[in-house]
Enzyme design. Structure first.
Site, short mmCIF file in Angstrom:
data_model
loop_
_atom_site.label_atom_id
_atom_site.label_comp_id
_atom_site.label_asym_id
_atom_site.label_seq_id
_atom_site.Cartn_x
_atom_site.Cartn_y
_atom_site.Cartn_z
N ASN A 8 0.78 -0.70 0.00
CA ASN A 8 -0.23 0.04 0.07
C ASN A 8 1.05 0.95 -0.17
OD1 ASN A 8 -2.03 2.03 0.00
ND2 ASN A 8 -1.99 1.18 2.72
N LYS A 10 0.22 4.53 -0.55
CA LYS A 10 -0.47 5.31 0.56
C LYS A 10 -0.16 6.27 -0.81
CE LYS A 10 -0.32 3.08 5.12
NZ LYS A 10 -0.20 3.62 6.42
N HIS A 93 -9.75 1.27 4.35
CA HIS A 93 -7.88 1.12 5.57
C HIS A 93 -8.35 2.72 6.98
CE1 HIS A 93 -4.28 3.15 6.69
NE2 HIS A 93 -3.92 1.71 6.38
N GLU A 95 -7.05 4.71 7.92
CA GLU A 95 -6.40 6.02 7.49
C GLU A 95 -7.83 6.58 6.63
OE1 GLU A 95 -2.96 5.59 5.21
OE2 GLU A 95 -2.22 5.32 7.40
N GLU A 164 -4.94 -5.14 10.23
CA GLU A 164 -4.49 -3.94 10.91
C GLU A 164 -5.00 -3.45 12.36
OE1 GLU A 164 -2.73 -2.58 6.33
OE2 GLU A 164 -3.72 -1.35 6.85
N GLY A 170 2.60 1.87 11.19
CA GLY A 170 3.63 3.15 10.63
C GLY A 170 3.96 3.26 11.85
N SER A 208 3.26 -2.05 10.50
CA SER A 208 4.57 -2.61 10.45
C SER A 208 5.02 -3.77 9.75
CB SER A 208 4.88 -1.81 12.14
OG SER A 208 4.79 -0.65 12.17
P1 13P Z 1 3.29 0.43 7.82
O1 13P Z 1 3.31 -0.84 6.83
O2 13P Z 1 3.90 1.75 7.20
O3 13P Z 1 3.09 0.19 9.29
O4 13P Z 1 1.65 1.11 7.10
C1 13P Z 1 0.45 -0.51 7.25
C2 13P Z 1 -0.77 -0.21 6.32
O5 13P Z 1 -1.46 0.69 6.93
C3 13P Z 1 -0.97 -1.18 5.24
O6 13P Z 1 -2.01 -0.69 4.56
#
Ligand code: 13P
Length: 246
Positions: A8, A10, A93, A95, A164, A170, A208
Site C-alpha cells: 500500500n 499510500k 483503511h 486512515e 491492521e 506506521g 509495520s
Molecule cells: P505500515 O506498514 O507503514 O505500518 O502501514 C501498514 C498499512 O497501513 C498498510 O495498509
C-alpha cells in the site's frame, strides 16, 4: 493457499520513482512464490497497467466510491478502476476511517461496489490502542467485518480481509505473531459462520510488517499474507517480505 503480499503505497510516489521501484521488483519476479500486488494512488493506475504488462505483478487502488456515477466531485467509481484493469481495491483503511470519517456501513457499500465490478476489495479492520487496552479488540473487528458480511453475504468469500491494528500502522510497533494469529482466527471463525468457502479467503496482516518480522508473522496458520505500507516503498525491503512468503 498461495500467500498474498500487497503493498500500500499510500500517498507516495512519482512517475519516475514508481518506474524505478516496479522495475527493481520485477527483476526478481521469477523468484516469487506468492501473489504480489501494489495498491497505488489513482493517478498512477495507468502507469502500473503498463509497467505490469506480461508480468505476475498485480495492482490496485486504495479507495473507491460507494456511488456508481454522478455528481460526486473527486470520487472514483469501481467501473473506472475496472477500466484500468485494477485487480484489487483497499476499502476501509484505518486512515480513511479516521481522517475521512468512513463508517462500517460505508465501507461495506464500497466493498459491494468493488465486487459488482469484478474487483477484489481488500477490506481493512482493526482496533485502536485505546480499544485494545479496553479489551475491545474482538468486538471492534467483528463489528467491522459484520457490516461487510451483512451487505455482501453471498459473495463474502471473494474478499481479501486485512487485519491492521491501528496502533501498529506506521509506528514500528508490530503485533506479535500470537496477537495477530489470535485475531485472524477470530475473523476466520466469523467468515466460516457466514460462508462455506471461508477457507479460501486470504486474511492478511498489516502494521509495520518488515523484512525482519515477516517470516514469523507469515508462519502463523491464519496469516495468509501481508498488507505492507512503508516497507513496500523500498524494493529491497519489499522483496525480502515477498521472499518470506512461501
Ligand atoms: P505500515 O506498514 O507503514 O505500518 O502501514 C501498514 C498499512 O497501513 C498498510 O495498509
Amino acid at each position: 493457499m498461495k500467500k498474498l503480499i500487497a503493498g500500500n503505497w499510500k500517498m507516495n510516489g512519482s512517475l519516475e520513482s514508481n518506474a524505478a521501484l516496479v522495475q527493481a521488483l520485477l527483476s526478481h519476479s521469477a523468484d516469487w512464490k506468492c501473489d504480489v500486488a501494489l495498491c497505488v494512488p489513482a493517478p498512477y493506475l495507468s502507469q502500473l497497467q503498463n509497467l505490469s504488462k506480461a508480468s505476475p505483478l498485480m495492482f490496485g487502488a486504495q479507495d473507491v466510491s460507494m456511488h456508481e456515477a454522478g455528481a460526486f466531485t473527486g470520487e472514483i467509481s469501481a467501473g473506472m478502476l475496472k477500466d484500468f484493469e485494477c485487480r484489487y481495491v483497499i476499502v476501509g483503511h484505518s486512515e480513511r476511517r479516521q481522517f475521512h470519517l468512513e463508517s462500517d456501513a460505508l465501507v461495506a457499500n464500497k466493498a459491494q461496489k468493488a465486487l459488482a465490478s469484478g474487483i477484489t476489495p481488500i477490506v481493512c479492520v482493526g482496533e485502536t490502542l485505546q480499544e485494545r487496552e479496553a479489551g475491545l479488540t474482538e468486538e471492534v473487528v467483528k463489528r467491522q467485518l459484520a457490516a461487510v458480511i451483512h451487505l455482501n453475504g453471498h459473495c463474502i468469500s471473494e474478499i481479501v480481509l486485512a487485519y491492521e491494528p491501528v496502533w501498529a500502522i506506521g509506528t514500528g510497533k508490530t503485533a506479535t505473531p500470537e496477537q495477530a494469529q489470535h485475531v485472524h482466527a477470530v475473523l476466520r471463525a466469523q467468515l466460516h459462520a457466514a460462508s462455506a468457502h471461508a477457507d479460501r479467503v486470504h486474511i492478511v496482516y498489516g502494521g509495520s510488517m518488515n523484512a525482519a518480522n515477516a517470516s514469523q508473522l507469515l508462519a502463523q496458520p491464519d496469516i495468509d499474507g501481508g498488507l505492507v505500507g512503508g516497507a513496500s516503498l523500498k524494493a529491497a525491503d519489499f522483496l525480502s517480505i515477498i521472499a518470506a512468503a512461501h
